[in-house]
Design an enzyme around this catalytic site. Structure first.
Site, PDB file in Angstrom:
ATOM      1  N   LYS A   1      -3.509   1.051   3.863  1.00  0.00           N
ATOM      2  CA  LYS A   1      -3.260  -0.286   3.308  1.00  0.00           C
ATOM      3  C   LYS A   1      -4.019  -1.370   4.055  1.00  0.00           C
ATOM      4  O   LYS A   1      -4.283  -2.434   3.515  1.00  0.00           O
ATOM      5  CB  LYS A   1      -1.765  -0.568   3.246  1.00  0.00           C
ATOM      6  CG  LYS A   1      -1.143  -1.191   4.472  1.00  0.00           C
ATOM      7  CD  LYS A   1       0.299  -1.533   4.180  1.00  0.00           C
ATOM      8  CE  LYS A   1       1.150  -1.685   5.407  1.00  0.00           C
ATOM      9  NZ  LYS A   1       0.946  -2.779   6.266  1.00  0.00           N
ATOM     10  N   GLY A   2      -4.402  -1.109   5.301  1.00  0.00           N
ATOM     11  CA  GLY A   2      -5.283  -2.020   6.017  1.00  0.00           C
ATOM     12  C   GLY A   2      -4.713  -3.405   6.221  1.00  0.00           C
ATOM     13  O   GLY A   2      -3.526  -3.569   6.489  1.00  0.00           O
TER      14      GLY A   2
END
Lengths: 258, 347
Positions: free
Chosen positions: A132-133
Site C-alpha cells: 500500500k506504500g
C-alpha cells in the site's frame, strides 16, 4: 530568464534581476518606538542585509513590536552546481527500477526490514516495504524486482540478523525514531556490530530510516545510507538498485583480477 | 603506577583504535591531543575514522562543539573525496578505494600542508584494516583510527594493534554507575586469550561453531541456535551434550543465548571462545558475573589495551570531578588519563 553565468551566483529577485532585495518580518520583545526601530535595523545589518529600511512597524501587545524590513542580500548561491548534482542522482520510477534490476542484477533483490529494539513505530518501515506504500507510491513489496520481508516492530537485532542470513538478504532496512538522548542510537550501532560479527556486514547494504535521519548520522552509526523525512519508496528503490549493481560489478571485477 | 603521558602507553602498537563507551566520551579529543605530540617525535601519521570526525558540531545536538582534527603537513589521511575538497587543504590523492560511504568514496591522500579537516573513512572493520595497511605501505609510522559513538568493531586484532578506550560522565549522572559500566567494558576488552593448544587447533581448522567435550570431541552447532535460538532449543542442545566443556564460536556471542545456557542442564562449567572481543555482546551482566555462575569467556586474540581516558564532563549536562580518581582506583592494571587535562597540556 537568467543566463547560465548568472545561475552560478543567484541572488533574490525584488523588482528586477539580481537586485538582491528581500523582505523580512520579525517580532522583537521590546516596546514600540524609535529605539526599537534602531534595534531592528542593526539586527538586519548584522544578518548581512545592505541598505536595510523599516517599511512597517507596529505594536503587537505592550512590550512587543512587529517589523517588516526591506534590504539587499549581498550573498549569492551557486544554483547551477546544485541543479547538476540533483540531475546526477535523479530517482528512477517504479517501472524504471524494475527494468534496471532486470538488466543489471538479473534476479530479485532480497530486502529484510524491521523497526528494531523498543521502538513500537512501524509506520516508516510499512510505508517503504508494504504494497500500500505511502502518498500513492507503492512500497517495495509491489515491485517486480524486489522480494521483501517485513518483520514488523520491536524486533531484536539478533532476530533481524538471523532472518537476513537465512534469506540471504541483499538489503537490511531499519526504521528507528532517533532522539537527542541517543537511546536508539546504541541499538543501531549494536545492529552494525552484530552484522560485522556474523560476517553479514560486507555482503549487505545496511540502510536506516527515520524522521531525523541524515547522511551524516548514517555514517556515524555505520550504515551505508540514511533516509529522512520526505523519502518515498522509489527513492529507496533507486538507491538500492544502483548500489547493489555497483557492488556486484566491483565484486565481479575483483574476481576477474584475483 | 601510570606512565606520565598517554603517548608513552602506545609503544609497539603501529595501528591504534580509539573506542568510546558512548558518544561524547572524548575519543576524538584524546586522538587530537596525541597528533602534535607524535608529530613532535618525528612520526609520520595516518588518520582515519570509522564514523565522521572533525565536524564542527554534534550530529544530534548542534549545541555541542566537537574537536577539530588538525594534521601536520606530510600526514596521510583516509577520508572521502568530497570532505577533502571541502577542507581546502592542499593534498595529493595516493589511492582510490572501493569503500563507498553516505559521504562519498574513500580515498587515501597525503597532505601537502598542515590543516584541519573532516575525516570519514570506511564504515566497516575490513575497510578500516585495508586503509590502515595502505597508509602503512605508503610510509606512515602510526595509524590512528577514531571510533564513532559506542562502536567497537575496529578493536579487532586483525584491524589494530592497540586500543585506547574512552569513558566519561556522559554514561550516567551517578559516579558509581559510570565506574561500574567502565569496569564491565574494560573486562570485556581484556577477556583472556585461550591458551589450550588443542582448542586453538580445533578453532583454526573449523568453519563452524563447535561444542567440545573435555576430551576434545566436537559437534557442530547451527548458527541460528547461537544467534536467535529459543530457550528450549538451547536446552535441547545441552541435554544432548551435558558434558560439553567448551563452545567455539565463529560469529557473535549474544546475551540471550548466554542466559539460556545459564538455565540449561550442564554437568560443569563451560568456556565460550570467540575469535576476538568484538564478537561478544553482553550489556545486561558483566563477564565476572557470568564467570561466578560457571560460564567463562575466552578469545583467540585481542589488541593490547594501551590506556583508558576519562572525560569528567558530560556536555551541557553535569560534571563528575571525582571520576578520574575513582576510575584509576577501579582499574589498577591500566594507565588512566584525564582527557581534558591532556588536551589542555597540548595547547
Amino acid at each position: 530568464m537568467p543566463d547560465d553565468a548568472t545561475l552560478h551566483r543567484v541572488r533574490p529577485y525584488g523588482d528586477h534581476l539580481d537586485d538582491g532585495i528581500v523582505q523580512l518580518g520579525f517580532t522583537l520583545p521590546v516596546p514600540d518606538g524609535a529605539p526599537a526601530r534602531k534595534a531592528a535595523l542593526q539586527l538586519a545589518r548584522t544578518m548581512g542585509l545592505a541598505r536595510a529600511e523599516v517599511v512597517h512597524q507596529q505594536q503587537l501587545t505592550p512590550g512587543f513590536t512587529y517589523f517588516v524590513l526591506y534590504g539587499t542580500c549581498t550573498a549569492t548561491v551557486d544554483f547551477a552546481a546544485l541543479a547538476q548534482e540533483a540531475a546526477g542522482e535523479r530517482h528512477m520510477s517504479e517501472a524504471e527500477v524494475d527494468e534496471f534490476i532486470d538488466r543489471h542484477i538479473g534476479r530479485p533483490v532480497v530486502a529484510v526490514g524491521a523497526s528494531t529494539g523498543t521502538d513500537t513505530h512501524s509506520v516508516g518501515i510499512d510505508a517503504m516495504l508494504n504494497l500500500k506504500g505511502y502518498h500513492g507510491h507503492r512500497g517495495l513489496e509491489g515491485y517486480r524486482g524486489f522480494r521483501t520481508y517485513n518483520l514488523g516492530s520491536q524486533v531484536p537485532n539478533t532476530v533481524l540478523v538471523a532472518q537476513a542470513i537465512q534469506v540471504d538478504a541483499d538489503v537490511v532496512l531499519v526504521s528507528q525514531t532517533v532522539t537527542q538522548q541517543d537511546l536508539h542510537i546504541q541499538n543501531l550501532t549494536e545492529l552494525v556490530e552484530l552484522a560485522e560479527a556474523q560476517g553479514l556486514r560486507e555482503r549487505t547494504i545496511l540502510i536506516c530510516g527515520g524522521a531525523r535521519m541524515s547522511e551524516e548520522l548514517a555514517k556515524e552509526i555505520g550504515f551505508d545510507a540514511g533516509f529522512g523525512r520526505g523519502t518515498y519508496p522509489y527513492h529507496l528503490a533507486s538507491y538500492v538498485a544502483r548500489e547493489l549493481s555497483a557492488r556486484l560489478a566491483a565484486r565481479g571485477a575483483a574476481r576477474v583480477e584475483g | 603506577m601510570s606512565p606520565p603521558e598517554l603517548i608513552d602507553t602506545l609503544d609497539g602498537a603501529a595501528r591504534i583504535a580509539f573506542v568510546g563507551l558512548a558518544k561524547n566520551t572524548g575519543k576524538t579529543t584524546a586522538l587530537a591531543a596525541l597528533i602534535p605530540e607524535l608529530d613532535a617525535r618525528g612520526e609520520r601519521l595516518g588518520a582515519t575514522s570509522v564514523g565522521r570526525d572533525g565536524e564542527a558540531t554534534d550530529v544530534l545536538n548542534h549545541a555541542i562543539r566537537k574537536p577539530a582534527l588538525c594534521l601536520p603537513a606530510g600526514s596521510l589521511v583516509a577520508t572521502t573525496q568530497p570532505l577533502l575538497d571541502a577542507s581546502g587543504v592542499a593534498h595529493q590523492v595516493l589511492a582510490c578505494t572501493q569503500h563507498r560511504t553516505p559521504l562519498g568514496l574513500v580515498v587515501v591522500a597525503e597532505l601537502a600542508e598542515a590543516g584541519a579537516l573532516e575525516v570519514a573513512g570506511p564504515s566497516t572493520a575490513s575497510g578500516i584494516r585495508a586503509v590502515g595497511e595502505l597508509m602503512l605501505a605508503h610510509g606512515c609510522d602510526r595509524v590512528l583510527v577514531d571510533g564513532s559513538i559506542d562502536r567497537r568493531g575496529t578493536a579487532a586484532p586483525s584491524v589494530v594493534d592497540g586500543v585506547v578506550m574512552a569513558t566519561g560522565a556522559v554514561l550516567s549522572t551517578e559516579l558509581e554507575t559510570v565506574v561500574r559500566r567502565t569496569r564491565a567494558a574494560i573486562d570485556l576488552v581484556q577477556v583472556p586469550v585461550a591458551a589450550d593448544p588443542r582448542l586453538r587447533e580445533l578453532a583454526r581448522t573449523s568453519d563452524a561453531s563447535l561444542l567440545v567435550t573435555g576430551s576434545y570431541e566436537a559437534v557442530t552447532v547451527p548458527s541460528d541456535v547461537l544467534l536467535s535460538g529459543s530457550e528450549p532449543a538451547v536446552a535441547t542442545l545441552f541435554l544432548a551434550h551435558p558434558a560439553a566443556r567448551y563452545l567455539l564460536l565463529r560469529g557473535a556471542l549474544c546475551e540471550p543465548f548466554v542466559e539460556h545456557v545459564l538455565r540449561a542442564h550442564r554437568t560443569g562449567p563451560i568456556t565460550m571462545v570467540t575469535t576476538d572481543t568484538t564478537k561478544i555482546f553482553l550489556s545486561r551482566r558483566g563477564r565476572r558475573w557470568y564467570a561466578e555462575r560457571g560460564i567463562h569467556l575466552e578469545v583467540l586474540g585481542h589488541p593490547r589495551l594501551c590506556a583508558v581516558t576519562v572525560n569528567p564532563v558530560a556536555p551541557r549536562s553535569h560534571h563528575l570531578p571525582a571520576l578520574l580518581r575513582s576510575i584509576s582506583a577501579e582499574l589498577p592494571e591500566v594507565p588512566v588519563f584525564d582527557v581534558l587535562a591532556g588536551a589542555r597540556a597540548s595547547r
